[in-house]
Design an enzyme around this catalytic site. Sequence first.
Site, PDB file in Angstrom:
ATOM      1  N   GLY A  45       9.622  -0.288   4.183  1.00 33.61           N
ATOM      2  CA  GLY A  45      10.170   0.936   4.744  1.00 33.61           C
ATOM      3  C   GLY A  45       9.289   1.441   5.862  1.00 33.61           C
ATOM      4  CD  GLN A  50       5.377   5.189   8.005  1.00 35.77           C
ATOM      5  OE1 GLN A  50       6.534   4.984   7.676  1.00 35.77           O
ATOM      6  NE2 GLN A  50       4.352   4.534   7.468  1.00 35.77           N
ATOM      7  CB  CYS A 110       1.753   4.323   2.957  1.00 33.35           C
ATOM      8  SG  CYS A 110       2.454   5.128   4.406  1.00 33.35           S
ATOM      9  CG  LEU A 111       3.840  -0.405   6.553  1.00 32.89           C
ATOM     10  CD1 LEU A 111       5.020  -0.684   7.479  1.00 32.89           C
ATOM     11  CD2 LEU A 111       3.064  -1.675   6.274  1.00 32.89           C
ATOM     12  CG  HIS A 152       6.800   6.225   0.677  1.00 36.80           C
ATOM     13  ND1 HIS A 152       5.573   6.182   0.060  1.00 36.80           N
ATOM     14  CD2 HIS A 152       6.575   5.911   1.982  1.00 36.80           C
ATOM     15  CE1 HIS A 152       4.645   5.857   0.954  1.00 36.80           C
ATOM     16  NE2 HIS A 152       5.236   5.675   2.126  1.00 36.80           N
ATOM     17  CD  GLU A 153       9.098   4.617   4.501  1.00 33.09           C
ATOM     18  OE1 GLU A 153       8.720   5.211   5.534  1.00 33.09           O
ATOM     19  OE2 GLU A 153       8.369   3.803   3.893  1.00 33.09           O
ATOM     20  CG  HIS A 156       6.280   8.762   6.155  1.00 34.13           C
ATOM     21  ND1 HIS A 156       4.946   8.963   6.417  1.00 34.13           N
ATOM     22  CD2 HIS A 156       6.340   7.659   5.366  1.00 34.13           C
ATOM     23  CE1 HIS A 156       4.225   8.033   5.829  1.00 34.13           C
ATOM     24  NE2 HIS A 156       5.043   7.224   5.171  1.00 34.13           N
TER      25      HIS A 156
END
Length: 184
Positions: A45, A50, A110-111, A152-153, A156
């Site tokens: 994701g 991000q 997480c990225l 989660h996304e 963001h």
Amino acid sequence: MILPILNYPDKRLRTKAKHVDVIDGTTQTLIKDMFETMYAKDGIGLAATQVNQHLQVVVIDVPDSQNAYQLLLKNHQNSSHKQLQKHYPLCFINPKIKEKDGQEKHTEGCLSVPDFQAEVQRANHIKVEALNEKGEVFTLQATGLLAICIQHELDHLKGILFVDYLSKLKKKRLLEKTKKIIKG
């Protein structure tokens, strides 16, 4: 094009994403680049925030999750049937969670917070409404990892990171570790 990903504790990750008013060529390019970036980084994701694009756009691909979600409206198909056999790419524009229930603890990464994972509790069933990359409204029910990933996304887009769910002590240790890495 692979886009640079902002890393924690970059303050730009705290920016609230803006509503997308028009889905045009620029939006389409952003979506394509976000998928490419997510796949290149082995993510499941990625939110536009991000990659320093503060728009309500999220891309997700939770492999082998076909049974974890159910499309309620027929207007959402991101890929050909052949591609959907192993991957289920989804694009969410201006997403809103309409319902959620149940609780599940899941280890998240997480990225934007590389090399760190932690347990977070989230709803294990959600119903989300959004636009797809063609501007068509769709509603999706998700469970399990897909539901966790969507939540989660979408966090963001509100400037929230999964580390915000951690205890103060764990967050402090992560911040100290991150600062050491940044200083090199």
